[in-house]
Design a protein around this motif. Sequence first.
Motif, PDB file in Angstrom:
ATOM      1  N   CYS A  59       0.821  -1.210   0.000  1.00 25.56           N
ATOM      2  CA  CYS A  59       0.000   0.000   0.000  1.00 25.56           C
ATOM      3  C   CYS A  59       0.859   1.266   0.000  1.00 25.56           C
ATOM      4  N   TYR A  60       0.670   2.136   1.006  1.00 22.27           N
ATOM      5  CA  TYR A  60       1.285   3.456   0.914  1.00 22.27           C
ATOM      6  C   TYR A  60       2.779   3.453   1.224  1.00 22.27           C
ATOM      7  N   GLU A  61       3.350   2.276   1.507  1.00 21.16           N
ATOM      8  CA  GLU A  61       4.804   2.196   1.643  1.00 21.16           C
ATOM      9  C   GLU A  61       5.504   2.659   0.372  1.00 21.16           C
ATOM     10  N   ILE A  62       4.830   2.557  -0.756  1.00 21.74           N
ATOM     11  CA  ILE A  62       5.446   2.893  -2.035  1.00 21.74           C
ATOM     12  C   ILE A  62       5.689   4.393  -2.180  1.00 21.74           C
ATOM     13  N   ILE A  63       5.140   5.220  -1.290  1.00 24.18           N
ATOM     14  CA  ILE A  63       5.314   6.663  -1.438  1.00 24.18           C
ATOM     15  C   ILE A  63       6.615   7.161  -0.812  1.00 24.18           C
ATOM     16  N   PHE A  64       7.375   6.283  -0.139  1.00 20.96           N
ATOM     17  CA  PHE A  64       8.562   6.726   0.588  1.00 20.96           C
ATOM     18  C   PHE A  64       9.802   6.602  -0.293  1.00 20.96           C
ATOM     19  N   SER A  65      10.197   7.703  -0.869  1.00 19.49           N
ATOM     20  CA  SER A  65      11.343   7.737  -1.775  1.00 19.49           C
ATOM     21  C   SER A  65      12.610   7.257  -1.085  1.00 19.49           C
ATOM     22  N   GLY A  66      13.327   6.337  -1.746  1.00 21.84           N
ATOM     23  CA  GLY A  66      14.576   5.833  -1.214  1.00 21.84           C
ATOM     24  C   GLY A  66      14.435   4.726  -0.197  1.00 21.84           C
ATOM     25  N   HIS A  67      13.199   4.240   0.037  1.00 27.49           N
ATOM     26  CA  HIS A  67      12.968   3.230   1.070  1.00 27.49           C
ATOM     27  C   HIS A  67      12.109   2.074   0.568  1.00 27.49           C
ATOM     28  N   VAL A  68      12.211   1.731  -0.709  1.00 25.68           N
ATOM     29  CA  VAL A  68      11.326   0.699  -1.252  1.00 25.68           C
ATOM     30  C   VAL A  68      12.066  -0.534  -1.753  1.00 25.68           C
ATOM     31  N   VAL A  69      13.380  -0.534  -1.704  1.00 26.17           N
ATOM     32  CA  VAL A  69      14.172  -1.630  -2.268  1.00 26.17           C
ATOM     33  C   VAL A  69      15.168  -2.135  -1.221  1.00 26.17           C
ATOM     34  N   ASP A  70      15.295  -3.452  -1.135  1.00 28.97           N
ATOM     35  CA  ASP A  70      16.351  -4.065  -0.331  1.00 28.97           C
ATOM     36  C   ASP A  70      17.639  -3.962  -1.135  1.00 28.97           C
ATOM     37  N   GLU A  71      18.514  -3.039  -0.758  1.00 28.92           N
ATOM     38  CA  GLU A  71      19.711  -2.764  -1.549  1.00 28.92           C
ATOM     39  C   GLU A  71      20.665  -3.950  -1.611  1.00 28.92           C
ATOM     40  N   ARG A  72      20.637  -4.821  -0.620  1.00 32.67           N
ATOM     41  CA  ARG A  72      21.515  -5.992  -0.629  1.00 32.67           C
ATOM     42  C   ARG A  72      20.972  -7.127  -1.483  1.00 32.67           C
ATOM     43  N   ASN A  73      19.712  -7.027  -1.870  1.00 34.45           N
ATOM     44  CA  ASN A  73      19.075  -8.082  -2.654  1.00 34.45           C
ATOM     45  C   ASN A  73      18.122  -7.420  -3.644  1.00 34.45           C
ATOM     46  N   ARG A  74      18.700  -6.697  -4.600  1.00 39.37           N
ATOM     47  CA  ARG A  74      17.930  -5.865  -5.519  1.00 39.37           C
ATOM     48  C   ARG A  74      16.946  -6.718  -6.339  1.00 39.37           C
ATOM     49  N   PRO A  75      15.666  -6.320  -6.378  1.00 37.67           N
ATOM     50  CA  PRO A  75      14.674  -7.130  -7.093  1.00 37.67           C
ATOM     51  C   PRO A  75      14.657  -6.826  -8.587  1.00 37.67           C
ATOM     52  N   SER A  76      14.030  -7.721  -9.343  1.00 39.95           N
ATOM     53  CA  SER A  76      13.831  -7.473 -10.771  1.00 39.95           C
ATOM     54  C   SER A  76      12.527  -6.729 -11.019  1.00 39.95           C
ATOM     55  N   PHE A  77      11.616  -6.726 -10.039  1.00 38.59           N
ATOM     56  CA  PHE A  77      10.408  -5.890 -10.094  1.00 38.59           C
ATOM     57  C   PHE A  77       9.855  -5.754  -8.683  1.00 38.59           C
ATOM     58  N   ILE A  78       8.975  -4.767  -8.491  1.00 40.82           N
ATOM     59  CA  ILE A  78       8.329  -4.520  -7.199  1.00 40.82           C
ATOM     60  C   ILE A  78       6.845  -4.799  -7.333  1.00 40.82           C
ATOM     61  N   PHE A  79       6.300  -5.552  -6.383  1.00 46.12           N
ATOM     62  CA  PHE A  79       4.857  -5.761  -6.314  1.00 46.12           C
ATOM     63  C   PHE A  79       4.302  -4.889  -5.203  1.00 46.12           C
ATOM     64  N   ASN A  80       3.305  -4.075  -5.551  1.00 47.81           N
ATOM     65  CA  ASN A  80       2.732  -3.113  -4.621  1.00 47.81           C
ATOM     66  C   ASN A  80       1.218  -3.306  -4.542  1.00 47.81           C
ATOM     67  N   PRO A  81       0.765  -4.346  -3.804  1.00 49.29           N
ATOM     68  CA  PRO A  81      -0.677  -4.489  -3.613  1.00 49.29           C
ATOM     69  C   PRO A  81      -1.182  -3.405  -2.678  1.00 49.29           C
ATOM     70  N   SER A  82      -2.389  -2.959  -2.904  1.00 55.38           N
ATOM     71  CA  SER A  82      -2.923  -1.861  -2.101  1.00 55.38           C
ATOM     72  C   SER A  82      -4.431  -2.000  -1.994  1.00 55.38           C
ATOM     73  N   ASN A  83      -4.983  -1.355  -0.988  1.00 49.90           N
ATOM     74  CA  ASN A  83      -6.431  -1.225  -0.883  1.00 49.90           C
ATOM     75  C   ASN A  83      -6.765   0.256  -0.918  1.00 49.90           C
ATOM     76  N   ASP A  84      -7.000   0.773  -2.118  1.00 49.85           N
ATOM     77  CA  ASP A  84      -7.326   2.191  -2.288  1.00 49.85           C
ATOM     78  C   ASP A  84      -8.831   2.433  -2.286  1.00 49.85           C
ATOM     79  N   ALA A  85      -9.606   1.393  -1.913  1.00 48.33           N
ATOM     80  CA  ALA A  85     -11.061   1.545  -1.893  1.00 48.33           C
ATOM     81  C   ALA A  85     -11.515   2.541  -0.829  1.00 48.33           C
ATOM     82  N   TRP A  86     -10.625   2.866   0.110  1.00 50.15           N
ATOM     83  CA  TRP A  86     -10.941   3.841   1.152  1.00 50.15           C
ATOM     84  C   TRP A  86     -11.019   5.271   0.630  1.00 50.15           C
TER      85      TRP A  86
END
Length: 503
Positions: free
Chosen positions: A381-408
Motif C-alpha cells: 500500500c502506501y509504503e510505495i510513497i517513501f522515496s529511497g525506502h522501497v528496495v532491499d539494496e543488498r538483494n535488488r529485485p527485478s520488479f516490485i509488487f505493490n498491492p494496495s487497498n485504495d477503496a478507502w
Amino acid sequence: MKFVLYAFLAGAASAFAFEPMALWPLLPVAFAVLCELICRAKSLGRGLLLGWAFGLGQFVVGLNWIATAFTFQAAMPAWLGWIAVVLLSIYLAIYPAMAAGIAWRFGRDNRVALVLTLGGAWAITEWLRGTMFTGFPWNPAAASLAPTTLISITAMIGTYGLSGLVVLLGGAIWLEYRKQWLPLVLIVAATGLLWLLPADVVPADPLTVRNVRIVQPNIGQEDKWRPGFDQEAARRLALLSGRPGDDRLLLWPEAAITDPLQDNRPGDPQAFAAFQRAQAASLLGPNDKLLTGGIAVWSRDGQHLNGAANSIYALAPGGRIVGRYDKAHLVPYGEYLPMRPLLSAIGLSRLAPGDVDFTSGSGPRSIDLGEPWGRVGLQLCYEIIFSGHVVDERNRPSFIFNPSNDAWFGRWGPPQHLAQARLRAAEEGVPVIRSTPTGISAVIDARGNLVKSLPWRTSGAIDAVIPAASLAPPPFARFGNAIPILLGFLLIIGGIAVGRRRR
C-alpha cells in the motif's frame, strides 16, 4: 492579510496540478505567485506565514480523499474526516513555511537568490516531511509531472530533486515576468539535459518472458469486511484469476483474503488458516505462484490474540508458503491506534476493522520466486510513497509488487497513489506492478511509464509481461536521497552567494 489569502488560494489552485486533474502547469505558475508574495513580505514572520498558507491551501484540497476514509468507520462520525484533513494540513504546511522562510531570509534582496534558495529549501523540506514523525510525503511537487516524460529525471536526482526543479521552473516564470530571462533559459536547458541523461539505461524488451495476471475484483470498502461477503469475494477472485496456466504469476490486492492465512493457535484456527491458503492455491497450475495480501495473527498463550501483521504471501500449489513480507511502514490511526488507552477511552478506534493493532515488519525485502520471475520486491500500500525506502539494496529485485487497498480513498486518492508508484519505478529503475480491489491496478515500466492499467471502479484483470529492470541501478538507486539533499544545499548556498555578490 490579503497576501496571505492570495498564498492560500495559489496553494489551493496548485492542488489541481496533481492527479486526478493533472493540470501540471498550474504548479509552476503557483510557485511563481509564491515567489512574488515572498518578495513582497516585510518580515521573516510574514514570509513564514505566506509559505504556511500556500501549503495549507494545497494540502486541504489535495488530501480531501482522507475524509472519505472516515465514512467507512461507523464508530466515528463522517465530519471527523474533514477535521482530520484540516488538522493534518495545518501540520504539513509547516514544511512549505520553512522553505518560504529560508527563501525570504537569504533572497529577499535579490530575486535570483530567492528562486535558488526556495528551490533548494523546498527539496530539503519535502524530504523532512517524508521523514519526521513516521513521515507523510504524499503529493511531492514532482508527482505533478508523473503524466509527463520528465518523470525519468528522478533516476538522476530523485523525487525531491525533481520537486526542487519544479520550484525553479516556477521561479524562472516569475523572473521572466520580471524581465530577467536568462535564468529561465538556464533552468530549461538544465531540465532538458537531465531528461536526456537517463534515457538509455533500460533495455527495449524484457530479457525473459515473465507472465503475470493482475486481478482487480472491484470490491468496495463498504463490502470488504461485511459479514458473509467473503464467499462473494472468493468467487470474484476465482473468476478473474482464470484457468491455471504454465509459469504464471497471479497477483491479488492487499487483504484480498480477509481471514488469517497464518494463525499459530492450535486446533481449528490453525487448520482454518491452512484451508484458506489451500483454497487460494487451488487456482494455480503446477508451475504457477500467487502473491496475495493477507493477514497473519499470533498468540502467546495459544488462545488470545496478541498481535497481527498486514502481509504479502507468496504461495505455491497446495498452499505452501514460499515467502512472507510484513508491512513495515504502518498507517497511524489506520492500522494502529496511537495512545490507544487514551483514545479508546473516549470512543475512538482505528479505521481498519479489528481490536488488535498491526505490528510492523523489518523493512524492504525481496523474495526469490525462482524462474522465470526472479526476485520480487514487496511494498504494501502506501509504503510505495517513501522515496529511497522501497528496495532491499543488498538483494535488488527485478520488479516490485505493490498491492494496495485504495477503496478507502474516493476519487482523488487512487490516481495520486499511482503517480507516486510511478516515481518509485523511475527512481529505482525497477518496474512496479500494482493490484488493488477497486483500482487503479497497473503495470509500470522502469522509466515510470504506464504500460497497462485498469480504471477506477472497474472489475477486470490485466495479462502482461513484466517489463525489464534497468541494466544497472541508476544514480538515485545507488546513492538515494543523499543526491537531492546535496542538490538542495548547493542551491541554497548558490542563492546565498548570488545574493551577497549582488549586494
